[in-house]
Design an enzyme around this catalytic site. Structure first.
Site, PDB file in Angstrom:
ATOM      1  N   LYS A 230      60.368  47.586  45.512  1.00  0.00           N
ATOM      2  CA  LYS A 230      60.484  48.985  45.655  1.00  0.00           C
ATOM      3  C   LYS A 230      61.707  48.874  46.663  1.00  0.00           C
ATOM      4  O   LYS A 230      61.447  49.006  47.940  1.00  0.00           O
ATOM      5  CB  LYS A 230      59.319  50.055  45.981  1.00  0.00           C
ATOM      6  CG  LYS A 230      59.259  51.202  45.692  1.00  0.00           C
ATOM      7  CD  LYS A 230      60.316  51.974  45.896  1.00  0.00           C
ATOM      8  CE  LYS A 230      60.295  52.603  47.212  1.00  0.00           C
ATOM      9  NZ  LYS A 230      61.618  53.406  47.747  1.00  0.00           N
TER      10      LYS A 230
ATOM     11  N   GLY B  70      61.002  48.570  57.389  1.00  0.00           N
ATOM     12  CA  GLY B  70      61.306  49.747  57.345  1.00  0.00           C
ATOM     13  C   GLY B  70      60.899  50.518  58.770  1.00  0.00           C
ATOM     14  O   GLY B  70      60.602  49.646  59.945  1.00  0.00           O
ATOM     15  N   SER B  71      60.579  51.832  58.866  1.00  0.00           N
ATOM     16  CA  SER B  71      60.290  52.426  60.148  1.00  0.00           C
ATOM     17  C   SER B  71      58.948  52.251  60.487  1.00  0.00           C
ATOM     18  O   SER B  71      58.024  51.987  59.727  1.00  0.00           O
ATOM     19  CB  SER B  71      60.608  54.012  59.930  1.00  0.00           C
ATOM     20  OG  SER B  71      59.960  54.510  58.904  1.00  0.00           O
TER      21      SER B  71
ATOM     22  N   GLN C  12      56.893  54.731  61.429  1.00  0.00           N
ATOM     23  CA  GLN C  12      56.057  55.691  60.999  1.00  0.00           C
ATOM     24  C   GLN C  12      55.675  55.370  59.913  1.00  0.00           C
ATOM     25  O   GLN C  12      54.190  55.427  59.407  1.00  0.00           O
ATOM     26  CB  GLN C  12      56.811  56.843  60.870  1.00  0.00           C
ATOM     27  CG  GLN C  12      57.360  57.662  62.148  1.00  0.00           C
ATOM     28  CD  GLN C  12      58.517  56.919  62.636  1.00  0.00           C
ATOM     29  OE1 GLN C  12      59.077  56.000  62.172  1.00  0.00           O
ATOM     30  NE2 GLN C  12      59.009  57.486  63.711  1.00  0.00           N
ATOM     31  N   VAL C  13      56.377  54.790  58.663  1.00  0.00           N
ATOM     32  CA  VAL C  13      55.878  54.507  57.378  1.00  0.00           C
ATOM     33  C   VAL C  13      54.994  52.962  57.559  1.00  0.00           C
ATOM     34  O   VAL C  13      53.855  52.908  56.832  1.00  0.00           O
ATOM     35  CB  VAL C  13      57.013  54.227  56.269  1.00  0.00           C
ATOM     36  CG1 VAL C  13      56.595  53.801  54.954  1.00  0.00           C
ATOM     37  CG2 VAL C  13      57.707  55.542  56.333  1.00  0.00           C
ATOM     38  N   GLY C  14      55.512  52.138  58.424  1.00  0.00           N
ATOM     39  CA  GLY C  14      54.794  50.920  58.608  1.00  0.00           C
ATOM     40  C   GLY C  14      53.240  51.152  59.035  1.00  0.00           C
ATOM     41  O   GLY C  14      52.226  50.504  58.482  1.00  0.00           O
TER      42      GLY C  14
ATOM     43  N   GLU D 239      57.215  44.853  59.129  1.00  0.00           N
ATOM     44  CA  GLU D 239      58.282  44.740  60.195  1.00  0.00           C
ATOM     45  C   GLU D 239      59.003  45.954  60.292  1.00  0.00           C
ATOM     46  O   GLU D 239      59.546  46.605  59.392  1.00  0.00           O
ATOM     47  CB  GLU D 239      59.246  43.580  59.925  1.00  0.00           C
ATOM     48  CG  GLU D 239      58.598  42.136  59.906  1.00  0.00           C
ATOM     49  CD  GLU D 239      57.984  41.877  61.044  1.00  0.00           C
ATOM     50  OE1 GLU D 239      58.555  41.995  62.151  1.00  0.00           O
ATOM     51  OE2 GLU D 239      56.904  41.086  61.240  1.00  0.00           O
TER      52      GLU D 239
ATOM     53  N   CYS E  73      67.883  47.446  62.987  1.00  0.00           N
ATOM     54  CA  CYS E  73      66.602  47.305  63.409  1.00  0.00           C
ATOM     55  C   CYS E  73      66.997  46.744  64.863  1.00  0.00           C
ATOM     56  O   CYS E  73      65.992  47.096  65.699  1.00  0.00           O
ATOM     57  CB  CYS E  73      65.536  46.745  62.881  1.00  0.00           C
ATOM     58  SG  CYS E  73      66.298  44.943  62.261  1.00  0.00           S
TER      59      CYS E  73
ATOM     60  N   GLU F 130      63.220  55.634  68.689  1.00  0.00           N
ATOM     61  CA  GLU F 130      64.350  54.967  67.829  1.00  0.00           C
ATOM     62  C   GLU F 130      65.096  56.023  67.313  1.00  0.00           C
ATOM     63  O   GLU F 130      64.752  56.627  66.468  1.00  0.00           O
ATOM     64  CB  GLU F 130      63.844  53.929  66.917  1.00  0.00           C
ATOM     65  CG  GLU F 130      64.958  53.354  66.197  1.00  0.00           C
ATOM     66  CD  GLU F 130      64.444  52.460  64.742  1.00  0.00           C
ATOM     67  OE1 GLU F 130      63.531  52.857  64.078  1.00  0.00           O
ATOM     68  OE2 GLU F 130      64.700  51.268  64.869  1.00  0.00           O
TER      69      GLU F 130
HETATM   70  P1  NAD Z   1      62.017  53.966  56.057  1.00  0.00           P
HETATM   71  O1  NAD Z   1      60.595  53.612  56.728  1.00  0.00           O
HETATM   72  O2  NAD Z   1      62.418  55.329  55.768  1.00  0.00           O
HETATM   73  O3  NAD Z   1      61.750  53.500  54.320  1.00  0.00           O
HETATM   74  C1  NAD Z   1      61.449  52.093  54.285  1.00  0.00           C
HETATM   75  C2  NAD Z   1      61.123  51.749  52.708  1.00  0.00           C
HETATM   76  O4  NAD Z   1      59.720  52.375  52.725  1.00  0.00           O
HETATM   77  C3  NAD Z   1      61.988  52.560  51.641  1.00  0.00           C
HETATM   78  O5  NAD Z   1      61.886  51.643  50.427  1.00  0.00           O
HETATM   79  C4  NAD Z   1      61.054  53.774  51.529  1.00  0.00           C
HETATM   80  O6  NAD Z   1      61.139  54.486  50.229  1.00  0.00           O
HETATM   81  C5  NAD Z   1      59.926  53.382  51.479  1.00  0.00           C
HETATM   82  N1  NAD Z   1      58.682  54.332  51.871  1.00  0.00           N
HETATM   83  C6  NAD Z   1      58.731  55.436  52.674  1.00  0.00           C
HETATM   84  N2  NAD Z   1      57.655  56.215  52.759  1.00  0.00           N
HETATM   85  C7  NAD Z   1      56.765  55.510  52.040  1.00  0.00           C
HETATM   86  C8  NAD Z   1      55.523  55.735  51.823  1.00  0.00           C
HETATM   87  N3  NAD Z   1      54.812  56.733  52.187  1.00  0.00           N
HETATM   88  N4  NAD Z   1      54.948  54.710  50.959  1.00  0.00           N
HETATM   89  C9  NAD Z   1      55.536  53.394  50.586  1.00  0.00           C
HETATM   90  N5  NAD Z   1      56.841  53.430  50.867  1.00  0.00           N
HETATM   91  C10 NAD Z   1      57.464  54.386  51.726  1.00  0.00           C
HETATM   92  O7  NAD Z   1      63.175  53.123  56.676  1.00  0.00           O
HETATM   93  P2  NAD Z   1      64.695  53.083  56.251  1.00  0.00           P
HETATM   94  O8  NAD Z   1      65.185  54.377  56.691  1.00  0.00           O
HETATM   95  O9  NAD Z   1      64.862  52.785  54.862  1.00  0.00           O
HETATM   96  O10 NAD Z   1      65.178  52.036  57.463  1.00  0.00           O
HETATM   97  C11 NAD Z   1      65.125  52.154  58.510  1.00  0.00           C
HETATM   98  C12 NAD Z   1      64.026  51.490  59.417  1.00  0.00           C
HETATM   99  O11 NAD Z   1      63.876  50.223  59.221  1.00  0.00           O
HETATM  100  C13 NAD Z   1      64.523  51.645  61.063  1.00  0.00           C
HETATM  101  O12 NAD Z   1      63.345  51.918  61.570  1.00  0.00           O
HETATM  102  C14 NAD Z   1      64.889  50.316  61.164  1.00  0.00           C
HETATM  103  O13 NAD Z   1      64.714  49.642  62.579  1.00  0.00           O
HETATM  104  C15 NAD Z   1      63.799  49.488  60.262  1.00  0.00           C
HETATM  105  N6  NAD Z   1      64.320  48.173  59.905  1.00  0.00           N
HETATM  106  C16 NAD Z   1      63.581  47.156  60.340  1.00  0.00           C
HETATM  107  C17 NAD Z   1      64.041  45.696  60.075  1.00  0.00           C
HETATM  108  C18 NAD Z   1      63.127  44.602  60.486  1.00  0.00           C
HETATM  109  O14 NAD Z   1      63.485  43.432  60.066  1.00  0.00           O
HETATM  110  N7  NAD Z   1      62.071  44.728  61.335  1.00  0.00           N
HETATM  111  C19 NAD Z   1      65.062  45.488  59.504  1.00  0.00           C
HETATM  112  C20 NAD Z   1      65.929  46.627  58.745  1.00  0.00           C
HETATM  113  C21 NAD Z   1      65.356  47.822  59.301  1.00  0.00           C
END
Ligand code: NAD
Length: 501
Positions: free
Chosen positions: A176, A229-230, A232-234, A252, A286, A388
């Site tokens: 996804k 991803g973020s 909050q979602v993690g 992550e 990130c 962040e």
């Molecule tokens: P995001 O958390 O908004 O979204 C990431 C993914 O999660 C997307 O595919 C999104 O559709 C999905 N998502 C959102 N809400 C969800 C839910 N309720 N249930 C399941 N999936 C959901 O992040 P973003 O804006 O795409 O990316 C930026 C963030 O990612 C920043 O915080 C950045 O630091 C982090 N990031 C981390 C790494 C790492 O390796 N640690 C690498 C790149 C980016």
């Protein structure tokens, strides 16, 4: 090559567009440019994709590890010849400068190459047994169905970090991707299809996180969730997976990364490293640095040098090879950036570069902003020093002793990327030992990771199970396997193998 206007999901080896609803994919440099529309998937599509992955699992796991990895080799051959075209798609879709977009594709290629090669290296261990007639092994078994949920900012490399180890180890996958970058995700899947990957082994579900991602995360027939991803979602994903006894997750997440610049640093190197750390990918990595912790002796000179360079950065069309900084990815990314810039002022920042929205000429069609740079004394209560922002928003803070620098650095809920600039090996070693981080650099920017190294953070930044090479432990069960070569039963710990009747 790929000019796509109507995208689809890829489920069980078929391209399907059955949602009735779509979402738009627009160029953040010019929001008038529509790149495509993609299915707005929900629970129904998530269920179909998980069922397809489950159905494909028995046959896929029964191939040899080496045979599975050979699909990655074919994938790499196909991608290599289209590298530049793919980089242009990434640039147009998420606003990354073309050189960085190219590097994203190259990193994806390296990941697939790494896992192709690794398939021929040991995956388990042979261990001694107490009993000489027994052989003991640690053997890895695939987890089953893996969900990969990925962010927009490395839209080619990050899905491959998660997909490649999963497939080589015998799992089947549902991807996804981020809703900001559905087109490059579709391209990536098309290459696997062309490489002949069997139906159902890798599936694609497009859509928004809450609508398409959440039903995948909470699906009862999923074994492992790999999320990048973020925070909050993690956090929500971790909580949901903890409630399901069989589900494993690796999250992550983001960072509030920092660079420590000591008095004795090579000055020009330190300024350049800070500029790259803060403004490459428009501060949306990130590992981007939002805190510069600079020793008092060079503080004023460093601030002046950094601001001067930041003022002169070329901001503009990411497809132009000379551009250093493209747009922010979305309108909401721009709003968040402006919110934190205003908050910094309320929290007492001395603003040196204003972070203003650029509206003149072509800039007005995209989400273009200037860098926001300020000085501030460290304060644990300050939100701008803790949260962040994910944009070109940089605080420069002074420190007196190395002990202060370590304390300021560690005063964060995140612990991801760190850089220290100094010529003194004692200071460098102290920073390595005392600071919390997952990816550390000396006399370098915080960007430039390589796929065979661990890549992941601690605290709010990650689950301590780094992406790419380190993911093997997340996508396999390590089982012990003991074989007796005797005709008698002999047990460990001196326990008798006889049965008294
Ligand atoms: P995001 O958390 O908004 O979204 C990431 C993914 O999660 C997307 O595919 C999104 O559709 C999905 N998502 C959102 N809400 C969800 C839910 N309720 N249930 C399941 N999936 C959901 O992040 P973003 O804006 O795409 O990316 C930026 C963030 O990612 C920043 O915080 C950045 O630091 C982090 N990031 C981390 C790494 C790492 O390796 N640690 C690498 C790149 C980016």
């Amino acid at each position: 090559m790929i000019t796509l206007l109507q995208g689809a999901n890829y489920i069980g080896g078929k391209w399907i567009n059955d949602t009735g609803e779509v979402f738009e994919d627009r160029n953040p440099s010019d929001t008038n440019e529509l790149l495509g529309t993609f299915p707005r998937s929900r629970e129904q599509q998530a269920n179909l994709a998980v069922a397809a992955a489950r159905a494909a699992f028995p046959a896929w796991r029964s191939l040899s590890r080496i045979n599975r990895a050979e699909f990655l080799d074919t994938f790499v051959q196909l991608v290599k010849s289209d590298k530049d075209e793919l980089a242009r798609i990434i640039s147009r879709e998420c606003g990354k400068c073309i050189a960085e977009a190219r590097a994203d594709v190259v990193e994806g290629i390296h990941t697939a190459q790494y896992w192709f090669g690794r398939a021929r290296t040991p995956s388990g261990e042979v261990l001694a047994s107490e009993i000489p007639e027994k052989d003991s092994y640690v053997y890895r078994k695939p987890k089953g169905v893996v969900i990969a949920i990925t962010p927009w900012n490395f839209p080619f490399a990050i899905p491959l970090w998660l997909i490649c180890p999963s497939l080589v180890e015998g799992n089947t996958v549902v991807l996804k991707p981020a809703e900001e970058t559905p087109l490059i995700a579709q391209c990536l899947i098309e290459y696997f299809e062309k490489a002949g990957l069997p139906a159902g082994v890798l599936n694609l579900v497009q859509g928004y996180g809450e609508e398409a991602g959440w039903p995948l995360v909470t699906h009862p027939d999923v074994d492992t969730v790999l999320f990048t991803g973020s925070a909050q979602v993690g956090a929500m994903i971790k909580e949901a997976c903890a409630k399901d006894y069989r589900k494993f997750c690796v999250c992550e997440m983001g960072g509030k990364n920092a660079m420590i610049v000591c008095d004795d640093a090579d000055f020009d190197l330190a300024v350049n490293a800070a500029i790259m750390s803060a403004f490459r990918t428009t501060g949306q990595r990130c590992v981007s640095v939002e805190r510069l912790i600079v020793q008092r002796g060079i503080f004023d000179r460093f601030v002046a040098g950094f601001v001067e360079k930041a003022r002169q950065l070329r901001i503009g069309d990411p497809l132009d090879e000379n551009t250093f900084m493209g747009p922010l990815v979305s309108a909401s990314g721009g709003e968040k950036f402006e919110y934190y810039n205003e908050l910094a002022v309320k929290e007492g920042a001395r603003v040196l570069l204003d972070g203003g929205r650029m509206t003149e000429g072509n800039y007005g069609r995209g989400h273009f902003f200037r860098p926001f740079v300020y000085t501030l004394e460290h304060d644990s209560r300050s939100r701008v020093l803790r949260e962040e922002v994910f944009g070109p928003h940089v605080a420069v803070m002074p420190f007196n002793t190395l002990e202060d620098a370590v304390r300021i650095y560690n005063d964060s809920e995140y612990a991801f990327a760190l850089s220290v600039c100094s010529r003194d090996y004692r200071k460098i070693r102290a920073v390595r030992n005392l600071c919390d981080f997952g990816v550390g650099y000396v006399n370098l920017p915080t960007i430039g990771a390589e796929v065979h190294l661990p890549f992941g953070g601690l605290k709010k930044s990650g689950t301590g199970m780094p992406s790419a090479a380190g993911l093997i432990d997340a996508v396999t069960h390590r089982v012990s396997w003991t074989v007796n070569h005797d005709t008698e039963i002999r047990l460990a710990q001196g326990l008798s193998g006889g049965i008294s009747e």
